[in-house]
Design a protein around this motif. Structure first.
Motif, mmCIF file in Angstrom:
data_model
loop_
_atom_site.group_PDB
_atom_site.id
_atom_site.type_symbol
_atom_site.label_atom_id
_atom_site.label_comp_id
_atom_site.label_asym_id
_atom_site.label_seq_id
_atom_site.Cartn_x
_atom_site.Cartn_y
_atom_site.Cartn_z
ATOM 1 N N ILE A 56 35.621 33.611 50.166
ATOM 2 C CA ILE A 56 35.820 35.014 49.796
ATOM 3 C C ILE A 56 34.874 35.854 50.644
ATOM 4 N N GLN A 57 35.408 36.887 51.262
ATOM 5 C CA GLN A 57 34.590 37.806 52.056
ATOM 6 C C GLN A 57 34.890 39.225 51.588
ATOM 7 N N TYR A 58 33.835 39.989 51.385
ATOM 8 C CA TYR A 58 33.998 41.385 50.991
ATOM 9 C C TYR A 58 32.708 42.127 51.301
ATOM 10 N N THR A 59 32.777 43.459 51.253
ATOM 11 C CA THR A 59 31.599 44.302 51.394
ATOM 12 C C THR A 59 31.318 44.921 50.035
ATOM 13 N N SER A 60 30.105 44.712 49.528
ATOM 14 C CA SER A 60 29.750 45.145 48.182
ATOM 15 C C SER A 60 29.776 46.665 48.061
ATOM 16 N N SER A 61 30.366 47.150 46.962
ATOM 17 C CA SER A 61 30.438 48.593 46.721
ATOM 18 C C SER A 61 29.255 49.106 45.897
ATOM 19 N N VAL A 62 28.418 48.177 45.401
ATOM 20 C CA VAL A 62 27.269 48.561 44.569
ATOM 21 C C VAL A 62 26.102 47.610 44.801
ATOM 22 N N LYS A 85 36.693 46.069 43.774
ATOM 23 C CA LYS A 85 35.944 47.292 44.067
ATOM 24 C C LYS A 85 35.269 47.188 45.426
ATOM 25 N N GLY A 86 35.022 45.955 45.872
ATOM 26 C CA GLY A 86 34.479 45.740 47.203
ATOM 27 C C GLY A 86 35.533 46.072 48.243
ATOM 28 N N THR A 87 35.093 46.255 49.481
ATOM 29 C CA THR A 87 36.023 46.590 50.557
ATOM 30 C C THR A 87 36.035 45.495 51.606
ATOM 31 N N VAL A 88 36.920 45.633 52.586
ATOM 32 C CA VAL A 88 37.086 44.665 53.663
ATOM 33 C C VAL A 88 37.215 43.267 53.059
ATOM 34 N N VAL A 89 38.184 43.144 52.196
ATOM 35 C CA VAL A 89 38.375 41.932 51.413
ATOM 36 C C VAL A 89 39.205 40.906 52.188
ATOM 37 N N ALA A 90 38.721 39.650 52.213
ATOM 38 C CA ALA A 90 39.462 38.537 52.810
ATOM 39 C C ALA A 90 39.325 37.325 51.893
ATOM 40 N N ASP A 137 30.249 41.786 39.345
ATOM 41 C CA ASP A 137 28.891 42.280 39.564
ATOM 42 C C ASP A 137 28.156 42.538 38.247
ATOM 43 N N SER A 138 26.928 43.038 38.339
ATOM 44 C CA SER A 138 26.087 43.306 37.159
ATOM 45 C C SER A 138 26.699 44.323 36.207
ATOM 46 N N ASN A 139 27.564 45.202 36.733
ATOM 47 C CA ASN A 139 28.228 46.210 35.898
ATOM 48 C C ASN A 139 29.519 45.706 35.274
ATOM 49 N N ARG A 140 29.833 44.427 35.512
ATOM 50 C CA ARG A 140 31.062 43.781 35.038
ATOM 51 C C ARG A 140 32.307 44.287 35.753
ATOM 52 N N ASP A 141 32.120 44.850 36.938
ATOM 53 C CA ASP A 141 33.245 45.256 37.777
ATOM 54 C C ASP A 141 33.572 44.123 38.740
ATOM 55 N N TYR A 142 34.825 44.073 39.153
ATOM 56 C CA TYR A 142 35.254 43.046 40.099
ATOM 57 C C TYR A 142 34.928 43.508 41.515
ATOM 58 N N GLN A 143 33.948 42.888 42.133
ATOM 59 C CA GLN A 143 33.716 43.143 43.546
ATOM 60 C C GLN A 143 34.846 42.520 44.350
ATOM 61 N N PHE A 144 35.377 41.413 43.840
ATOM 62 C CA PHE A 144 36.515 40.744 44.452
ATOM 63 C C PHE A 144 37.398 40.205 43.346
ATOM 64 N N CYS A 145 38.699 40.359 43.498
ATOM 65 C CA CYS A 145 39.649 39.763 42.556
ATOM 66 C C CYS A 145 40.941 39.450 43.290
ATOM 67 N N ALA A 146 41.352 38.175 43.237
ATOM 68 C CA ALA A 146 42.576 37.735 43.906
ATOM 69 C C ALA A 146 43.395 36.846 42.993
ATOM 70 N N ASP A 187 29.745 36.729 52.343
ATOM 71 C CA ASP A 187 30.609 35.612 52.727
ATOM 72 C C ASP A 187 30.296 34.495 51.744
ATOM 73 N N TRP A 188 31.189 34.270 50.788
ATOM 74 C CA TRP A 188 30.929 33.383 49.657
ATOM 75 C C TRP A 188 31.915 32.224 49.674
ATOM 76 N N GLN A 189 31.432 31.009 49.410
ATOM 77 C CA GLN A 189 32.292 29.819 49.408
ATOM 78 C C GLN A 189 31.951 28.903 48.244
ATOM 79 N N PHE A 190 32.981 28.210 47.757
ATOM 80 C CA PHE A 190 32.727 27.151 46.784
ATOM 81 C C PHE A 190 33.875 26.142 46.844
ATOM 82 N N PRO A 191 33.572 24.872 46.518
ATOM 83 C CA PRO A 191 34.624 23.863 46.478
ATOM 84 C C PRO A 191 35.314 23.877 45.113
ATOM 85 N N ALA A 192 36.620 24.109 45.110
ATOM 86 C CA ALA A 192 37.400 24.090 43.866
ATOM 87 C C ALA A 192 37.963 22.684 43.684
ATOM 88 N N GLU A 193 37.513 22.025 42.640
ATOM 89 C CA GLU A 193 37.961 20.661 42.346
ATOM 90 C C GLU A 193 39.281 20.708 41.579
#
Length: 147
Positions: free
Chosen positions: A54-60, A26-31, A131-140, A107-113
């Motif tokens: 993960i980079q995105y612009t929040s829609s809410v 649901k977020g935009t400018v997704v990378a 997000d708080s509404n249970r919508d996907y701000q980002f999904c890949a 701009d969100w990062q985490f180490p995946a083990e």
């Protein structure tokens, strides 16, 4: 001059991104980027860690952000073991901590083990920021091979 610099930065940003299938962002400018993966399938070595960006612009407006990380094994979505699902923790101390306002560039990062105990398998990894509404701000979704 400034325009040329912006074009070069845009090309550089695209060059390091990991191709992925959007699964309902649901977020935009997704990378999206998995460290060391410029083309699927991402080759993930057991016993190593890979930085996921993960980079995105929040829609809410959202007070919370939850990480969903899983892999498809035998047709079932299996949660990624050991992952802290509180995605706001990775944003603490950054320019865009939780709560997140609509229109904020995240701009969100985490180490995946990739644990040594994981089986050698070809799979599809899914990463979601919810997000708080249970919508996907980002999904890949991205094909991966654990070796």
């Amino acid at each position: 001059m400034q325009r040329s610099l912006l074009i070069l930065l845009g090309i550089a940003a695209c060059a390091v991104a990991t191709p992925f299938q959007d699964c309902g962002s649901k977020g935009t400018v997704v990378a999206f980027e998995v460290e060391g993966c410029s083309a699927p399938p991402c080759i993930l070595q057991r016993g190593h860690s890979y930085l996921v960006t993960i980079q995105y612009t929040s829609s809410v407006d959202t007070d919370t952000l939850t990480l969903g990380a899983s892999a498809s094994i035998g047709g079932f979505e299996v949660p990624w073991p050991g992952v802290d699902t509180d995605a706001c923790k990775q944003l603490e101390g950054t320019e865009n901590p939780c709560p997140i306002e609509k229109g904020t560039a995240v701009d969100w990062q985490f180490p995946a083990e990739v644990l040594s105990e994981y089986p050698r398998i070809q799979t599809t990894a899914t990463f979601k920021l919810i997000d708080s509404n249970r919508d996907y701000q980002f999904c890949a979704k991205v094909p991966a091979m654990i070796v």
